[in-house]
Design a protein around this motif. Structure first.
Motif, PDB file in Angstrom:
ATOM      1  N   ILE A 184       0.857  -1.175   0.000  1.00  0.00           N
ATOM      2  CA  ILE A 184       0.000   0.000   0.000  1.00  0.00           C
ATOM      3  C   ILE A 184       0.898   1.231   0.000  1.00  0.00           C
ATOM      4  CG2 ILE A 184      -1.846  -1.198   1.254  1.00  0.00           C
ATOM      5  CD1 ILE A 184      -1.080   0.459   3.731  1.00  0.00           C
ATOM      6  N   PHE A 185       0.329   2.383  -0.355  1.00  0.00           N
ATOM      7  CA  PHE A 185       1.083   3.641  -0.362  1.00  0.00           C
ATOM      8  C   PHE A 185       0.382   4.633   0.558  1.00  0.00           C
ATOM      9  CE2 PHE A 185       2.393   7.818  -1.728  1.00  0.00           C
ATOM     10  CZ  PHE A 185       3.734   7.654  -2.047  1.00  0.00           C
ATOM     11  N   VAL A 186       1.159   5.329   1.386  1.00  0.00           N
ATOM     12  CA  VAL A 186       0.605   6.253   2.383  1.00  0.00           C
ATOM     13  C   VAL A 186       1.252   7.624   2.260  1.00  0.00           C
ATOM     14  CG1 VAL A 186       0.326   6.736   4.844  1.00  0.00           C
ATOM     15  CG2 VAL A 186       0.061   4.395   4.002  1.00  0.00           C
ATOM     16  N   ASP A 187       0.424   8.645   2.245  1.00  0.00           N
ATOM     17  CA  ASP A 187       0.880  10.034   2.388  1.00  0.00           C
ATOM     18  C   ASP A 187       0.089  10.598   3.551  1.00  0.00           C
ATOM     19  OD1 ASP A 187       1.421  12.719   2.311  1.00  0.00           O
ATOM     20  OD2 ASP A 187       1.135  12.958   0.157  1.00  0.00           O
ATOM     21  N   GLY A 188       0.697  10.628   4.745  1.00  0.00           N
ATOM     22  CA  GLY A 188      -0.017  11.071   5.935  1.00  0.00           C
ATOM     23  C   GLY A 188       0.300  10.179   7.110  1.00  0.00           C
ATOM     24  N   GLU A 189      -0.691   9.895   7.937  1.00  0.00           N
ATOM     25  CA  GLU A 189      -0.473   9.072   9.137  1.00  0.00           C
ATOM     26  C   GLU A 189      -1.528   7.988   9.250  1.00  0.00           C
ATOM     27  OE1 GLU A 189       0.488   9.445  13.928  1.00  0.00           O
ATOM     28  OE2 GLU A 189      -0.483  11.134  12.906  1.00  0.00           O
ATOM     29  N   ILE A 190      -1.059   6.770   9.533  1.00  0.00           N
ATOM     30  CA  ILE A 190      -1.958   5.646   9.794  1.00  0.00           C
ATOM     31  C   ILE A 190      -1.408   4.837  10.971  1.00  0.00           C
ATOM     32  CG2 ILE A 190      -2.660   5.444   7.367  1.00  0.00           C
ATOM     33  CD1 ILE A 190      -0.871   2.882   7.265  1.00  0.00           C
ATOM     34  N   PHE A 191      -2.294   4.138  11.637  1.00  0.00           N
ATOM     35  CA  PHE A 191      -1.896   3.059  12.537  1.00  0.00           C
ATOM     36  C   PHE A 191      -2.426   1.789  11.898  1.00  0.00           C
ATOM     37  CE2 PHE A 191      -3.122   0.076  15.962  1.00  0.00           C
ATOM     38  CZ  PHE A 191      -1.847  -0.262  16.369  1.00  0.00           C
ATOM     39  N   ILE A 192      -1.550   0.836  11.610  1.00  0.00           N
ATOM     40  CA  ILE A 192      -1.948  -0.364  10.895  1.00  0.00           C
ATOM     41  C   ILE A 192      -1.649  -1.614  11.704  1.00  0.00           C
ATOM     42  CG2 ILE A 192       0.254  -0.366   9.625  1.00  0.00           C
ATOM     43  CD1 ILE A 192      -1.300  -1.702   7.293  1.00  0.00           C
ATOM     44  N   GLN A 208       9.182   8.941   1.170  1.00  0.00           N
ATOM     45  CA  GLN A 208      10.509   9.016   1.780  1.00  0.00           C
ATOM     46  C   GLN A 208      11.117   7.668   2.134  1.00  0.00           C
ATOM     47  OE1 GLN A 208       7.647  10.555   2.979  1.00  0.00           O
ATOM     48  NE2 GLN A 208       8.165  12.475   4.004  1.00  0.00           N
ATOM     49  N   PHE A 209      10.290   6.657   2.392  1.00  0.00           N
ATOM     50  CA  PHE A 209      10.808   5.383   2.880  1.00  0.00           C
ATOM     51  C   PHE A 209       9.749   4.298   2.706  1.00  0.00           C
ATOM     52  CE2 PHE A 209       8.600   7.455   6.313  1.00  0.00           C
ATOM     53  CZ  PHE A 209       7.898   6.442   6.949  1.00  0.00           C
ATOM     54  N   GLU A 210      10.132   3.057   3.053  1.00  0.00           N
ATOM     55  CA  GLU A 210       9.174   1.957   3.059  1.00  0.00           C
ATOM     56  C   GLU A 210       9.388   1.106   4.298  1.00  0.00           C
ATOM     57  OE1 GLU A 210      10.879  -1.753   0.589  1.00  0.00           O
ATOM     58  OE2 GLU A 210      10.466  -0.009  -0.675  1.00  0.00           O
ATOM     59  N   VAL A 211       8.340   0.419   4.722  1.00  0.00           N
ATOM     60  CA  VAL A 211       8.392  -0.455   5.891  1.00  0.00           C
ATOM     61  C   VAL A 211       7.898  -1.828   5.469  1.00  0.00           C
ATOM     62  CG1 VAL A 211       7.601  -0.842   8.248  1.00  0.00           C
ATOM     63  CG2 VAL A 211       7.910   1.496   7.417  1.00  0.00           C
ATOM     64  N   GLN A 212       8.679  -2.872   5.767  1.00  0.00           N
ATOM     65  CA  GLN A 212       8.309  -4.230   5.394  1.00  0.00           C
ATOM     66  C   GLN A 212       8.075  -5.067   6.634  1.00  0.00           C
ATOM     67  OE1 GLN A 212      10.745  -6.097   2.426  1.00  0.00           O
ATOM     68  NE2 GLN A 212       9.941  -8.133   2.815  1.00  0.00           N
ATOM     69  N   VAL A 213       6.954  -5.824   6.622  1.00  0.00           N
ATOM     70  CA  VAL A 213       6.576  -6.631   7.785  1.00  0.00           C
ATOM     71  C   VAL A 213       5.920  -7.926   7.328  1.00  0.00           C
ATOM     72  CG1 VAL A 213       6.194  -4.574   9.178  1.00  0.00           C
ATOM     73  CG2 VAL A 213       4.290  -5.597   7.974  1.00  0.00           C
ATOM     74  N   LEU A 214       5.691  -8.816   8.289  1.00  0.00           N
ATOM     75  CA  LEU A 214       4.880 -10.012   8.050  1.00  0.00           C
ATOM     76  C   LEU A 214       3.551  -9.881   8.783  1.00  0.00           C
ATOM     77  CD1 LEU A 214       7.530 -12.873   8.270  1.00  0.00           C
ATOM     78  CD2 LEU A 214       6.398 -11.991   6.227  1.00  0.00           C
ATOM     79  N   GLY A 215       3.611  -9.694  10.076  1.00  0.00           N
ATOM     80  CA  GLY A 215       2.412  -9.485  10.873  1.00  0.00           C
ATOM     81  C   GLY A 215       2.787  -8.677  12.087  1.00  0.00           C
ATOM     82  N   THR A 216       2.247  -7.468  12.206  1.00  0.00           N
ATOM     83  CA  THR A 216       2.694  -6.558  13.258  1.00  0.00           C
ATOM     84  C   THR A 216       1.744  -5.378  13.341  1.00  0.00           C
ATOM     85  OG1 THR A 216       4.598  -5.287  14.030  1.00  0.00           O
ATOM     86  CG2 THR A 216       4.159  -5.250  11.683  1.00  0.00           C
ATOM     87  N   ALA A 217       1.992  -4.487  14.285  1.00  0.00           N
ATOM     88  CA  ALA A 217       1.175  -3.279  14.430  1.00  0.00           C
ATOM     89  C   ALA A 217       2.112  -2.103  14.686  1.00  0.00           C
ATOM     90  CB  ALA A 217       0.190  -3.432  15.586  1.00  0.00           C
ATOM     91  N   VAL A 241      12.808  -0.831   8.250  1.00  0.00           N
ATOM     92  CA  VAL A 241      12.592   0.474   7.626  1.00  0.00           C
ATOM     93  C   VAL A 241      13.732   0.742   6.653  1.00  0.00           C
ATOM     94  CG1 VAL A 241      12.270   2.941   8.005  1.00  0.00           C
ATOM     95  CG2 VAL A 241      11.447   1.305   9.711  1.00  0.00           C
ATOM     96  N   LYS A 242      13.374   1.118   5.419  1.00  0.00           N
ATOM     97  CA  LYS A 242      14.376   1.425   4.398  1.00  0.00           C
ATOM     98  C   LYS A 242      14.074   2.787   3.805  1.00  0.00           C
ATOM     99  CE  LYS A 242      16.470  -0.313   0.132  1.00  0.00           C
ATOM    100  NZ  LYS A 242      16.438  -1.411  -0.881  1.00  0.00           N
TER     101      LYS A 242
END
Length: 358
Positions: A184-192, A208-217, A241-242
């Motif tokens: 997904i792509f985000v411009d702003g703030e989310i809690f996922i 600016q960056f990307e975050v990769q996960v498997l299952g997390t919050a 975080v990259k």
């Protein structure tokens, strides 16, 4: 002048090699401009080329845009476009407005009330507060939800991942995720809260960056066109975080990563629960500078708030119940920091208490 597919492939390959050597990644604005020029060229060719040639041109253009986006991953001519490319194409949608907009196709824009829950089922049904509003089609691969200032909402994706979306935020996401990849792509703030699926890593991309996960919050803040630093705060699980410059860092629970404008990443320990209180209508001030706090309040209430330069860096701690309203929120901050606030036309202004003329 005519170009065959081999010419186009060679051109794309040369562009890829160039950006690799330069270690550069085009910005969203540059991608939007490139895509616009491609579409303009296609329209001109439609007027003088046969249908067969047009189809080849369209396929080549899509491949060109998909391949030129570097710094994330290189895609082949036959791959679905990277979601960052899609975000560049959809960047002309303004964040301003009175209503939350759910864009499910080029022709259909749904208006969603503040605080509603938008949910996607695995079989393609879109509902708002459990009421069916649309049936997904395959013509448009991605949807977009735009939450203007003064609003907030929830989004449940087709895989079951759940998002709280803060004011002033855009989220772009596929109607259905691929089997081995979720983006997904985000411009702003989310809690996922990401639905765990080890066969399909989940990637949240920003400019600016990307975050990769498997299952997390985790909470992610990456507003464009703002002085605030982007940040990721991990509640549970583990994330990587990259940044756009290629810097990487792994986070554990209660870690906060701040991604600076030059791509460097700074990590610190925090109480992650404090950073997601906004999902419950509470703003934790987190000892942030006054100008950062006012920017958050401005987005939440949908009003302009300014402060004098000589107090903008003053740090303030505490919590504010956002249901109290903007006047009461500013009153509490003013009492804590010994400020005065006033309303001037359509904006609020905070000044040092000692500058008030009696």
């Amino acid at each position: 002048m005519k170009y065959n597919r081999m010419d186009i492939r060679n051109t794309i390959r040369n562009l890829i090699n160039y950006f690799k050597m330069q270690n550069e990644t085009p910005s969203q604005e540059e991608m939007a401009e490139i895509w616009g020029k491609i579409k303009e060229g296609i329209e001109k060719k439609k007027q003088r080329r046969k249908k067969k040639y047009i189809l080849v041109t369209l396929a080549s253009a899509a491949a060109f845009v998909g391949c030129i986006w570097v710094g994330v991953e290189w895609c082949s001519l036959n791959d679905k476009p990277d979601i960052s490319v899609v975000a560049a194409q959809m960047s002309n949608e303004t964040i301003e407005g009175e209503d939350i907009r759910l864009i499910v196709s080029q022709e259909e824009v749904l208006h969603v009330k503040k605080g509603a829950t938008v949910a996607y089922s695995q079989d393609g049904i879109v509902s708002v507060d459990k009421e069916k509003v649309a049936k997904n089609t395959t013509e448009d691969l991605y949807d977009q939800i735009i939450v203007p200032k003064g609003k907030y909402t929830r989004l449940i994706l087709a895989d079951g991942s759940s998002l709280h979306i803060n004011a002033g935020t855009k989220v772009i996401y596929p109607k259905h995720f691929e089997k081995k990849k979720r983006e997904i792509f985000v411009d702003g703030e989310i809690f996922i809260d990401v639905k765990r699926d080890e066969s399909a890593p989940f990637i949240v991309k920003t400019a600016q960056f990307e975050v990769q996960v498997l299952g997390t919050a985790f909470d992610i803040k990456a507003y464009s066109n703002t002085f605030e630093n982007a940040e990721v705060v991990l509640l549970r699980g583990k994330v990587n975080v990259k940044s756009k410059s290629g810097k990487e860092m792994s986070l554990s629970p209660d870690d906060k990563a701040v991604i600076l404008s030059d791509g460097l990443i700074e990590k610190s320990s925090v109480d992650a629960e404090e950073y997601i209180l906004w999902t419950k209508g509470i703003l934790s001030l987190n000892n942030d500078p006054l100008n950062v706090i006012l920017a958050k309040l401005s987005r939440y209430y949908g009003v302009d708030i300014h402060c004098a330069d000589n107090i903008s860096d003053i740090k303030i701690a505490g919590k504010i119940d956002l249901e109290c309203g903007i006047d009461e929120a500013l009153k509490r901050i003013s009492v804590t920091g010994r400020f005065s606030f006033s309303k001037q036309e359509n904006a609020y202004m905070l000044t040092p208490l000692e500058t008030i003329v009696q």
